[in-house]
Design a protein around this motif. Structure first.
Motif, PDB file in Angstrom:
ATOM      1  N   UNK A  14       0.848  -1.194   0.000  1.00  0.00           N
ATOM      2  CA  UNK A  14       0.000   0.000   0.000  1.00  0.00           C
ATOM      3  C   UNK A  14       0.878   1.236   0.000  1.00  0.00           C
ATOM      4  N   UNK A  15       0.307   2.357  -0.416  1.00  0.00           N
ATOM      5  CA  UNK A  15       1.059   3.608  -0.500  1.00  0.00           C
ATOM      6  C   UNK A  15       1.543   4.066   0.864  1.00  0.00           C
ATOM      7  N   UNK A  16       0.814   3.747   1.923  1.00  0.00           N
ATOM      8  CA  UNK A  16       1.237   4.194   3.248  1.00  0.00           C
ATOM      9  C   UNK A  16       2.387   3.371   3.815  1.00  0.00           C
ATOM     10  N   UNK A  17       2.788   2.300   3.138  1.00  0.00           N
ATOM     11  CA  UNK A  17       3.914   1.499   3.614  1.00  0.00           C
ATOM     12  C   UNK A  17       5.260   2.054   3.152  1.00  0.00           C
ATOM     13  N   UNK A  18       5.249   3.046   2.295  1.00  0.00           N
ATOM     14  CA  UNK A  18       6.483   3.639   1.776  1.00  0.00           C
ATOM     15  C   UNK A  18       7.081   4.603   2.797  1.00  0.00           C
ATOM     16  N   UNK A  19       8.389   4.694   2.791  1.00  0.00           N
ATOM     17  CA  UNK A  19       9.098   5.621   3.657  1.00  0.00           C
ATOM     18  C   UNK A  19       9.050   7.018   3.054  1.00  0.00           C
ATOM     19  N   UNK A  20       9.199   8.041   3.875  1.00  0.00           N
ATOM     20  CA  UNK A  20       9.093   9.432   3.424  1.00  0.00           C
ATOM     21  C   UNK A  20      10.068   9.753   2.284  1.00  0.00           C
ATOM     22  N   UNK A  28       3.925  10.494  -6.562  1.00  0.00           N
ATOM     23  CA  UNK A  28       2.683  11.155  -6.162  1.00  0.00           C
ATOM     24  C   UNK A  28       1.784  11.383  -7.375  1.00  0.00           C
ATOM     25  N   UNK A  29       2.354  11.789  -8.499  1.00  0.00           N
ATOM     26  CA  UNK A  29       1.561  11.999  -9.713  1.00  0.00           C
ATOM     27  C   UNK A  29       0.943  10.694 -10.213  1.00  0.00           C
ATOM     28  N   UNK A  30       1.671   9.597 -10.102  1.00  0.00           N
ATOM     29  CA  UNK A  30       1.142   8.299 -10.532  1.00  0.00           C
ATOM     30  C   UNK A  30      -0.034   7.870  -9.656  1.00  0.00           C
ATOM     31  N   UNK A  31       0.083   8.068  -8.357  1.00  0.00           N
ATOM     32  CA  UNK A  31      -1.016   7.735  -7.452  1.00  0.00           C
ATOM     33  C   UNK A  31      -2.233   8.612  -7.751  1.00  0.00           C
ATOM     34  N   UNK A  32      -1.991   9.901  -7.999  1.00  0.00           N
ATOM     35  CA  UNK A  32      -3.093  10.819  -8.325  1.00  0.00           C
ATOM     36  C   UNK A  32      -3.817  10.365  -9.589  1.00  0.00           C
ATOM     37  N   UNK A  35      -6.020   7.515  -8.680  1.00  0.00           N
ATOM     38  CA  UNK A  35      -7.170   7.910  -7.860  1.00  0.00           C
ATOM     39  C   UNK A  35      -8.214   8.661  -8.674  1.00  0.00           C
ATOM     40  N   UNK A  36      -7.788   9.275  -9.753  1.00  0.00           N
ATOM     41  CA  UNK A  36      -8.669  10.134 -10.540  1.00  0.00           C
ATOM     42  C   UNK A  36      -9.759   9.354 -11.273  1.00  0.00           C
ATOM     43  N   UNK A  37      -9.456   8.141 -11.691  1.00  0.00           N
ATOM     44  CA  UNK A  37     -10.408   7.344 -12.475  1.00  0.00           C
ATOM     45  C   UNK A  37     -10.797   6.100 -11.687  1.00  0.00           C
ATOM     46  N   UNK A  81      11.160  19.769   0.788  1.00  0.00           N
ATOM     47  CA  UNK A  81      10.529  19.736  -0.535  1.00  0.00           C
ATOM     48  C   UNK A  81       9.303  18.832  -0.467  1.00  0.00           C
ATOM     49  N   UNK A  82       8.143  19.433  -0.671  1.00  0.00           N
ATOM     50  CA  UNK A  82       6.871  18.728  -0.582  1.00  0.00           C
ATOM     51  C   UNK A  82       6.471  18.215  -1.970  1.00  0.00           C
ATOM     52  N   UNK A  83       6.419  16.885  -2.192  1.00  0.00           N
ATOM     53  CA  UNK A  83       6.053  16.362  -3.504  1.00  0.00           C
ATOM     54  C   UNK A  83       4.578  16.592  -3.856  1.00  0.00           C
ATOM     55  N   UNK A  84       3.767  16.952  -2.877  1.00  0.00           N
ATOM     56  CA  UNK A  84       2.346  17.186  -3.120  1.00  0.00           C
ATOM     57  C   UNK A  84       2.052  18.626  -3.527  1.00  0.00           C
TER      58      UNK A  84
END
Length: 97
Positions: A14-20, A28-32, A35-37, A81-84
């Protein structure tokens, strides 16, 4: 944020298992984009793809805010640096009022 965190990745985690440090702008763009569709089934059993821009934007906005709060609280652990940030989120198409 749960929408983002619960997203299953290609490797089965899952995405929350990744380290910072693993959170990059590309990740982040790939996850977005995922999530979009969303795929639903209509009454006839056909698969229909629909866009859920409002929910995807809300998830990215919540993650962006959480990153800034985390960076302020733990500036040694969370990169500045915030990737979001600066994702260019577009508002959903809404009819004119």
């Amino acid at each position: 944020m749960a929408l983002f965190a619960d997203r299953e990745l290609k490797d089965g985690t899952r995405a929350d298992s990744k380290q910072i440090p693993q959170f990059s702008k590309g990740f982040v763009d790939a996850i977005y984009a995922k999530l979009l569709v969303v795929e639903d089934k209509d009454e006839d059993g056909n698969i229909v793809k629909r866009e859920r821009r409002r929910f995807a934007n809300a998830a990215m906005t919540a993650c962006r805010r959480a990153w800034f709060v985390g960076q302020r609280a733990q500036e040694k652990l969370v990169p500045a640096i915030n990737p979001f940030s600066r994702m260019g989120l577009k508002a959903p198409n809404q009819p004119a009022r």
